[in-house]
Motif scaffolding. Sequence first.
Motif, PDB file in Angstrom:
ATOM      1  N   VAL A 107       4.646 -21.546 -13.241  1.00  0.00           N
ATOM      2  CA  VAL A 107       6.099 -21.825 -12.534  1.00  0.00           C
ATOM      3  C   VAL A 107       6.959 -22.684 -13.312  1.00  0.00           C
ATOM      4  N   CYS A 108       6.454 -23.822 -13.931  1.00  0.00           N
ATOM      5  CA  CYS A 108       7.423 -24.758 -14.708  1.00  0.00           C
ATOM      6  C   CYS A 108       7.698 -24.533 -16.055  1.00  0.00           C
ATOM      7  N   GLY A 109       7.189 -23.225 -16.405  1.00  0.00           N
ATOM      8  CA  GLY A 109       7.636 -22.514 -17.706  1.00  0.00           C
ATOM      9  C   GLY A 109       6.996 -23.472 -18.907  1.00  0.00           C
ATOM     10  N   GLN A 110       5.597 -23.651 -18.821  1.00  0.00           N
ATOM     11  CA  GLN A 110       4.873 -24.024 -20.016  1.00  0.00           C
ATOM     12  C   GLN A 110       4.774 -23.133 -21.018  1.00  0.00           C
ATOM     13  N   ASN A 111       4.682 -23.685 -22.296  1.00  0.00           N
ATOM     14  CA  ASN A 111       4.656 -22.732 -23.383  1.00  0.00           C
ATOM     15  C   ASN A 111       3.724 -21.589 -23.331  1.00  0.00           C
ATOM     16  N   LEU A 112       3.986 -20.456 -23.703  1.00  0.00           N
ATOM     17  CA  LEU A 112       2.924 -19.303 -23.257  1.00  0.00           C
ATOM     18  C   LEU A 112       1.801 -19.363 -24.243  1.00  0.00           C
ATOM     19  N   VAL A 113       1.984 -19.841 -25.565  1.00  0.00           N
ATOM     20  CA  VAL A 113       0.821 -20.011 -26.316  1.00  0.00           C
ATOM     21  C   VAL A 113      -0.398 -20.931 -25.631  1.00  0.00           C
ATOM     22  N   GLU A 114       0.279 -22.105 -25.350  1.00  0.00           N
ATOM     23  CA  GLU A 114      -0.564 -23.131 -24.805  1.00  0.00           C
ATOM     24  C   GLU A 114      -1.083 -22.463 -23.399  1.00  0.00           C
ATOM     25  N   LEU A 115      -0.479 -22.090 -22.554  1.00  0.00           N
ATOM     26  CA  LEU A 115      -0.851 -21.356 -21.265  1.00  0.00           C
ATOM     27  C   LEU A 115      -1.951 -20.335 -21.541  1.00  0.00           C
ATOM     28  N   LYS A 116      -1.701 -19.386 -22.777  1.00  0.00           N
ATOM     29  CA  LYS A 116      -2.974 -18.466 -22.831  1.00  0.00           C
ATOM     30  C   LYS A 116      -4.003 -19.117 -23.328  1.00  0.00           C
ATOM     31  N   ALA A 297      23.676 -23.527 -13.708  1.00  0.00           N
ATOM     32  CA  ALA A 297      22.476 -23.377 -13.633  1.00  0.00           C
ATOM     33  C   ALA A 297      21.677 -23.456 -15.096  1.00  0.00           C
ATOM     34  N   ILE A 298      22.339 -23.205 -16.201  1.00  0.00           N
ATOM     35  CA  ILE A 298      22.044 -23.254 -17.735  1.00  0.00           C
ATOM     36  C   ILE A 298      21.450 -24.935 -17.715  1.00  0.00           C
ATOM     37  N   ILE A 299      22.516 -25.698 -17.252  1.00  0.00           N
ATOM     38  CA  ILE A 299      22.352 -27.179 -17.498  1.00  0.00           C
ATOM     39  C   ILE A 299      21.300 -27.964 -16.784  1.00  0.00           C
ATOM     40  N   VAL A 300      21.270 -27.428 -15.560  1.00  0.00           N
ATOM     41  CA  VAL A 300      20.161 -27.990 -14.750  1.00  0.00           C
ATOM     42  C   VAL A 300      18.661 -27.710 -15.059  1.00  0.00           C
ATOM     43  N   ALA A 301      18.745 -26.230 -15.210  1.00  0.00           N
ATOM     44  CA  ALA A 301      17.309 -25.550 -15.764  1.00  0.00           C
ATOM     45  C   ALA A 301      16.819 -26.396 -16.875  1.00  0.00           C
ATOM     46  N   GLY A 302      17.822 -26.615 -17.915  1.00  0.00           N
ATOM     47  CA  GLY A 302      17.639 -27.342 -19.268  1.00  0.00           C
ATOM     48  C   GLY A 302      17.240 -28.635 -18.918  1.00  0.00           C
ATOM     49  N   LYS A 303      18.043 -29.353 -17.834  1.00  0.00           N
ATOM     50  CA  LYS A 303      17.376 -30.934 -17.669  1.00  0.00           C
ATOM     51  C   LYS A 303      16.303 -31.296 -16.815  1.00  0.00           C
ATOM     52  N   ASN A 304      15.798 -29.905 -16.183  1.00  0.00           N
ATOM     53  CA  ASN A 304      14.472 -30.190 -15.538  1.00  0.00           C
ATOM     54  C   ASN A 304      13.481 -29.496 -16.320  1.00  0.00           C
ATOM     55  N   GLY A 305      13.828 -28.879 -17.520  1.00  0.00           N
ATOM     56  CA  GLY A 305      12.569 -28.164 -18.273  1.00  0.00           C
ATOM     57  C   GLY A 305      12.088 -26.958 -17.876  1.00  0.00           C
ATOM     58  N   TYR A 306      12.775 -26.147 -17.223  1.00  0.00           N
ATOM     59  CA  TYR A 306      12.568 -24.934 -16.880  1.00  0.00           C
ATOM     60  C   TYR A 306      13.063 -23.996 -18.048  1.00  0.00           C
ATOM     61  N   ILE A 307      12.507 -24.177 -19.248  1.00  0.00           N
ATOM     62  CA  ILE A 307      13.089 -23.425 -20.309  1.00  0.00           C
ATOM     63  C   ILE A 307      12.983 -21.954 -20.200  1.00  0.00           C
ATOM     64  N   HIS A 308      12.201 -21.289 -19.489  1.00  0.00           N
ATOM     65  CA  HIS A 308      12.124 -19.882 -19.271  1.00  0.00           C
ATOM     66  C   HIS A 308      13.172 -19.419 -18.316  1.00  0.00           C
ATOM     67  N   GLU A 309      13.566 -20.269 -17.379  1.00  0.00           N
ATOM     68  CA  GLU A 309      14.584 -19.838 -16.244  1.00  0.00           C
ATOM     69  C   GLU A 309      16.022 -20.246 -16.907  1.00  0.00           C
ATOM     70  N   GLN A 310      15.821 -21.134 -17.863  1.00  0.00           N
ATOM     71  CA  GLN A 310      17.329 -21.591 -18.714  1.00  0.00           C
ATOM     72  C   GLN A 310      17.500 -20.227 -19.411  1.00  0.00           C
ATOM     73  N   ALA A 311      16.691 -19.522 -20.074  1.00  0.00           N
ATOM     74  CA  ALA A 311      16.722 -18.304 -20.788  1.00  0.00           C
ATOM     75  C   ALA A 311      17.358 -17.328 -19.852  1.00  0.00           C
ATOM     76  N   ILE A 312      16.628 -17.118 -18.687  1.00  0.00           N
ATOM     77  CA  ILE A 312      17.278 -16.102 -17.703  1.00  0.00           C
ATOM     78  C   ILE A 312      18.685 -16.098 -17.423  1.00  0.00           C
ATOM     79  N   ALA A 313      18.959 -17.594 -17.195  1.00  0.00           N
ATOM     80  CA  ALA A 313      20.404 -17.813 -16.659  1.00  0.00           C
ATOM     81  C   ALA A 313      21.364 -17.729 -17.901  1.00  0.00           C
ATOM     82  N   ASN A 314      20.988 -17.801 -19.161  1.00  0.00           N
ATOM     83  CA  ASN A 314      21.843 -17.446 -20.372  1.00  0.00           C
ATOM     84  C   ASN A 314      22.061 -16.129 -20.568  1.00  0.00           C
TER      85      ASN A 314
END
Length: 349
Positions: A107-116, A297-314
């Motif tokens: 949910v919080c966008g952990q790096n997928l390599v680590e998650l795997k 949305a891009i700024i706030v997602a980045g501030k809160n560490g939601y890198i995957h949803e920051q990518a989607i917003a971009n």
Amino acid sequence: VKLTLRHGICKESCLGISSFSFALCQFYDFEAADRIGRLSVLLLEKCKAEEYRSYIYLLYYGNVRCWNVHVEQSLEKLLHGYHVGMQTGTIENAMNNASCFLMSSFVCGQNLVELKREIDWFRKKMIEYKRTIAHVGSVILTLGVFVSNMLISNDCPSLIGGQNIEIKRFLEQATEKNDTIAICHAYMVGCIEAYIFGEYELALNMIMKRQEAEKALTRKSLYFGMVDFYDGLVYLAMARKSNDIKWKLEAGRALSKLELFVKTGKDNCEHKLLLLQAETNSLMEENDDAFSYYESAIIVAGKNGYIHEQAIANERAGDFSLQKGDPRASGYYGNANILYLQWGAQCKA
């Protein structure tokens, strides 16, 4: 809880109070749920009820606390709940903590390599202890396939459309056993993958199947706003494609829920709400407001560490800019590509 109020505190009081905290979330009373949940943890320490720690951590840190604070803040406690459950012999509680830990990491966008790596480790533990709990197995299986699809370049990801034989067999078995939670989880993850790869009709089909299955449940899994967020994005995509008022109304309902969730959990939901507002304004041709919401949305997602949803917003801002002939499109797409790679989604990038 009534017995505790009538006769006083005992070890089992913290079980009742934590369960009451969990139940309050069903009514969206997240602030009261958090206060009561914190009380259950205090009683756990006071009564030295170590045998109940895994269960209470599962309910409070896995299901209550993250409505009020960043999801990431519960990860360490959930991992601790897993280890305590294994040590005290409450293996099912341990595995449920592991499931919540993996989903919260996702949910919080952990790096997928680590998650795997973590998914593979917990899968081995579940097999080792011969505890194939259906909904835990669903989390491990569907997240495992999702992560693999994102990590490895593939022309057609195998989770979506039921192309993965293991997923297909799992859904058939879950249907035979009437395991609604596992079915809903599989469709939820499938919807997210379908949306990320631009398969909007398939994502909508996943939502419809999940919602049909949810009719048999007393409570739905909301994952701290994530489910309504992706539902809203899919509805808006379909509204843009078909101009059907039905999808606009459904998107409005999802947006209203995010507005409610933001009141207590800004860290997890503010950027989600902003992106839905951006997409809504984009649909309504309110260009200046749309750009403003995309940027926020891009700024706030980045501030809160939601890198995957920051990518989607971009990416969504890039699509909107390209549609309007705005030269900022290339910058948005470039940032989306970088962020997807940082998340680990080489296939999407």
